[in-house]
Design a protein around this motif. Structure first.
Motif, PDB file in Angstrom:
ATOM      1  N   LEU A 108       0.735  -1.181   0.129  1.00 32.02           N
ATOM      2  CA  LEU A 108      -0.050   0.111   0.051  1.00 32.02           C
ATOM      3  C   LEU A 108       0.937   1.452  -0.218  1.00 32.02           C
ATOM      4  N   SER A 109       2.097   1.077   0.704  1.00 31.67           N
ATOM      5  CA  SER A 109       2.906   2.489   0.741  1.00 31.67           C
ATOM      6  C   SER A 109       3.127   2.732  -0.640  1.00 31.67           C
ATOM      7  N   ASP A 110       3.579   1.605  -1.434  1.00 34.71           N
ATOM      8  CA  ASP A 110       4.369   1.978  -2.701  1.00 34.71           C
ATOM      9  C   ASP A 110       3.419   2.689  -3.591  1.00 34.71           C
ATOM     10  N   ARG A 111       2.070   2.780  -3.151  1.00 37.65           N
ATOM     11  CA  ARG A 111       0.978   3.380  -4.158  1.00 37.65           C
ATOM     12  C   ARG A 111       0.475   4.513  -3.364  1.00 37.65           C
ATOM     13  N   MET A 112       1.220   4.905  -2.353  1.00 38.24           N
ATOM     14  CA  MET A 112       0.545   6.334  -1.542  1.00 38.24           C
ATOM     15  C   MET A 112       1.475   7.337  -1.928  1.00 38.24           C
ATOM     16  N   ARG A 113       0.837   8.419  -2.406  1.00 37.11           N
ATOM     17  CA  ARG A 113       1.763   9.785  -2.771  1.00 37.11           C
ATOM     18  C   ARG A 113       2.357  10.653  -1.733  1.00 37.11           C
ATOM     19  N   ARG A 114       1.857  10.421  -0.330  1.00 36.80           N
ATOM     20  CA  ARG A 114       2.360  10.954   0.897  1.00 36.80           C
ATOM     21  C   ARG A 114       2.378   9.975   1.990  1.00 36.80           C
ATOM     22  N   PRO A 115       3.349  10.226   2.833  1.00 36.75           N
ATOM     23  CA  PRO A 115       3.638   8.843   3.959  1.00 36.75           C
ATOM     24  C   PRO A 115       2.544   9.035   5.026  1.00 36.75           C
ATOM     25  N   TRP A 116       1.291   8.912   4.756  1.00 29.92           N
ATOM     26  CA  TRP A 116       0.454   9.005   5.753  1.00 29.92           C
ATOM     27  C   TRP A 116       0.796   7.827   6.890  1.00 29.92           C
ATOM     28  N   PHE A 117       1.292   6.815   6.668  1.00 34.81           N
ATOM     29  CA  PHE A 117       1.255   5.689   7.666  1.00 34.81           C
ATOM     30  C   PHE A 117       2.463   6.150   8.498  1.00 34.81           C
ATOM     31  N   VAL A 118       3.585   6.640   8.000  1.00 33.91           N
ATOM     32  CA  VAL A 118       4.623   7.281   9.030  1.00 33.91           C
ATOM     33  C   VAL A 118       3.981   7.967  10.003  1.00 33.91           C
ATOM     34  N   ALA A 119       3.153   8.923   9.529  1.00 36.56           N
ATOM     35  CA  ALA A 119       2.747  10.139  10.346  1.00 36.56           C
ATOM     36  C   ALA A 119       1.768   9.483  11.596  1.00 36.56           C
TER      37      ALA A 119
ATOM     38  N   MET B 159      -3.579  -6.069  19.388  1.00 32.24           N
ATOM     39  CA  MET B 159      -3.503  -6.366  17.698  1.00 32.24           C
ATOM     40  C   MET B 159      -3.750  -4.915  17.379  1.00 32.24           C
ATOM     41  N   LEU B 160      -4.579  -4.062  17.850  1.00 28.79           N
ATOM     42  CA  LEU B 160      -4.940  -2.900  17.183  1.00 28.79           C
ATOM     43  C   LEU B 160      -3.567  -2.070  17.169  1.00 28.79           C
ATOM     44  N   ALA B 161      -3.045  -2.040  18.269  1.00 27.16           N
ATOM     45  CA  ALA B 161      -1.710  -1.515  18.465  1.00 27.16           C
ATOM     46  C   ALA B 161      -0.617  -1.881  17.655  1.00 27.16           C
ATOM     47  N   GLY B 162      -0.759  -2.978  17.220  1.00 30.91           N
ATOM     48  CA  GLY B 162       0.238  -3.878  16.261  1.00 30.91           C
ATOM     49  C   GLY B 162      -0.207  -3.185  14.857  1.00 30.91           C
ATOM     50  N   LEU B 163      -1.268  -2.738  14.511  1.00 33.56           N
ATOM     51  CA  LEU B 163      -1.501  -1.943  13.170  1.00 33.56           C
ATOM     52  C   LEU B 163      -0.725  -0.943  12.961  1.00 33.56           C
ATOM     53  N   GLY B 164      -0.676  -0.126  14.066  1.00 32.56           N
ATOM     54  CA  GLY B 164       0.259   1.082  13.882  1.00 32.56           C
ATOM     55  C   GLY B 164       1.556   0.631  13.852  1.00 32.56           C
ATOM     56  N   VAL B 165       2.076  -0.293  14.441  1.00 33.10           N
ATOM     57  CA  VAL B 165       3.495  -0.606  14.214  1.00 33.10           C
ATOM     58  C   VAL B 165       3.524  -1.172  12.903  1.00 33.10           C
ATOM     59  N   ALA B 166       2.879  -1.908  12.281  1.00 39.72           N
ATOM     60  CA  ALA B 166       2.978  -2.432  10.811  1.00 39.72           C
ATOM     61  C   ALA B 166       2.759  -1.337   9.922  1.00 39.72           C
ATOM     62  N   ALA B 167       2.072  -0.534  10.005  1.00 38.39           N
ATOM     63  CA  ALA B 167       1.746   0.558   9.138  1.00 38.39           C
ATOM     64  C   ALA B 167       3.106   1.539   9.122  1.00 38.39           C
ATOM     65  N   PHE B 168       3.861   1.724   9.939  1.00 36.94           N
ATOM     66  CA  PHE B 168       4.969   2.618  10.022  1.00 36.94           C
ATOM     67  C   PHE B 168       6.078   2.107   9.563  1.00 36.94           C
ATOM     68  N   HIS B 169       6.479   1.007   9.869  1.00 38.01           N
ATOM     69  CA  HIS B 169       7.855   0.352   9.468  1.00 38.01           C
ATOM     70  C   HIS B 169       8.301   0.281   8.022  1.00 38.01           C
TER      71      HIS B 169
ATOM     72  N   GLN C 258       7.237   1.895   5.292  1.00 36.35           N
ATOM     73  CA  GLN C 258       7.137   3.279   4.511  1.00 36.35           C
ATOM     74  C   GLN C 258       8.460   4.032   5.478  1.00 36.35           C
ATOM     75  N   ALA C 259       8.335   3.904   6.592  1.00 35.45           N
ATOM     76  CA  ALA C 259       9.477   4.858   7.393  1.00 35.45           C
ATOM     77  C   ALA C 259      10.882   4.345   6.701  1.00 35.45           C
ATOM     78  N   ALA C 260      11.057   3.055   6.722  1.00 35.86           N
ATOM     79  CA  ALA C 260      12.391   2.365   6.283  1.00 35.86           C
ATOM     80  C   ALA C 260      12.673   2.822   4.972  1.00 35.86           C
ATOM     81  N   ALA C 261      11.556   2.844   3.907  1.00 38.39           N
ATOM     82  CA  ALA C 261      11.921   3.266   2.673  1.00 38.39           C
ATOM     83  C   ALA C 261      12.546   4.866   2.671  1.00 38.39           C
ATOM     84  N   LEU C 262      11.790   5.443   3.483  1.00 37.24           N
ATOM     85  CA  LEU C 262      12.033   6.984   3.439  1.00 37.24           C
ATOM     86  C   LEU C 262      13.506   7.461   4.184  1.00 37.24           C
ATOM     87  N   ALA C 263      13.702   6.605   5.334  1.00 34.48           N
ATOM     88  CA  ALA C 263      14.973   6.730   5.631  1.00 34.48           C
ATOM     89  C   ALA C 263      16.233   6.306   4.889  1.00 34.48           C
TER      90      ALA C 263
END
Length: 382
Positions: A65-76, A103-113, A115-120
């Protein structure tokens, strides 16, 4: 090293530190949650396994999904999601609610990594150094998470863990400000190479995956049961939380050294030496007194995690065209599979005691060592 930290990389690293501190937040709280909800150790192990479903196995999906997004919303928004649900653990009225929060907290962890790794990696002209700084921020956050949790509970009580949401709100606010100043990336229609192109490197990739699963099972299992083991031995909540943080911090330092060694002796040798050195140290830590056993445990974590950054780099080198897919495979799915093993380990702890469960985990580097030896025999290329 500091001259390579751009504002963008520094902010992403801070976000990584913040979100990974929530990933290890619940470990030192387990003795209190076990007493409050009357949980057995099988349920504790299953809890960790279920939480990995969202935090690990959904990472490849978020990567796509991150590869198809124009802005890094998952990171934020990732740190805020993890912070809200993880800081509510003390309010959980039942085991089911506790599982849902994790499990819900895990969604935030999974969403961040992903996209953030690619940007870093793109934050500076030196990809390897950028990733080293970014990963170190996460491992430090993971190490500090237990002390953060203990500090919150000691000061405010288990029922007020919600005050721990503050760092997540701060990280998200800073990332949203940065997001508003960045340009949206252009859309592209390039298709990635087909997955069948990975067939020639399937053997070394499978060996890397199995080694990562082995390391993940040990790391997650010890993070889960070490606080309970120390509590059983008379350690206070604050002391056991500090011990878990030292255990995780030692592993973080080992990973940084492993990346340095891989450039000098080769990544495959680092992986083999890591498992070979960790096996006797983890076993010895369970049979020697605390004065010797605890240093063996900390050193074992240091040696075991020395190959942590090496696995992903070796995987990417097998097929650079599939680097994102392989990274998600080794960073997400492999860690999730290792966490699933903690479920049966919890059942063993109920049947034979926590010491027997930790001994089973302590012997698991033998599996990783067998994979590392086979990997050495495959040669530099498959």
């Amino acid at each position: 090293m500091c001259r390579h930290v751009t504002p963008r990389l520094g902010l992403l690293t801070f976000g990584h530190l913040t979100i990974d501190s929530y990933s290890s937040f619940f470990a030192p709280l387990l003795p209190l949650l076990v007493a409050k909800l009357e949980l057995n150790l099988t349920l504790v192990g299953t809890l960790v396994a279920l939480s990995s479903i969202t935090s690990s196995f959904s990472q490849p999906l978020f990567g796509l999904l991150s590869d198809r997004m124009r802005r890094p919303w998952f990171v934020a928004l990732g740190p805020l999601t993890a912070a809200i649900f993880m800081s509510a653990l003390g309010l959980a009225p039942s085991y089911g609610a506790l599982v849902a929060l994790l499990m819900l907290a895990g969604l935030g962890v999974a969403a961040f990594h992903p996209q953030a790794a690619a940007l870093a990696a793109e934050a500076t002209g030196r990809r390897s150094i950028s990733m080293a700084i970014f990963v170190t921020g996460g491992t430090l956050g993971f190490a500090l998470g237990p002390m953060f949790a203990v500090g919150v509970v000691t000061t405010f009580g288990l029922e007020r863990t919600w005050v721990a949401v503050a760092p997540g709100i701060a990280a998200t606010a800073l990332l949203l400000v940065w997001l508003g100043r960045t340009e949206a990336k252009p859309r592209h229609n390039e298709k990635p190479p087909p997955l069948r192109a990975l067939r020639p490197v399937l053997r070394p990739l499978t060996l890397l995956y199995a080694a990562t699963v082995s390391r993940s099972a040990i790391a997650t299992g010890y993070m889960t049961f070490l606080p309970l083991y120390l509590h059983e031995r008379g350690y206070s909540l604050s002391r056991s939380g500090a011990m878990v943080s030292l255990y995780l911090l030692s592993g973080a330092l080992g990973g940084f050294l492993g990346g340095w060694l891989a450039d000098r002796i080769g990544g495959r040798r680092v992986i083999a030496a890591s498992f070979a050195g960790a096996l006797p140290l983890f076993v010895a830590s369970l049979f020697l007194g605390d004065r010797i056993g605890i240093p063996c445990l900390l050193l074992g974590s240091f040696v075991l995690q020395a190959s942590l950054p090496v696995n992903v780099v070796l995987g990417q080198e097998l097929s650079p065209a599939h680097s994102s897919t392989i990274s998600s495979f080794l960073m997400g799915a492999a860690w999730g599979m290792g966490a699933l093993i903690v479920g049966p380990i919890g059942a063993l702890a109920d049947a034979r005691g926590i010491h027997a469960a930790l001994l089973a985990l302590a012997c698991m580097p033998a599996v990783g060592l067998a994979c590392a030896i086979a990997l050495l025999r495959t040669g530099p290329r498959s």
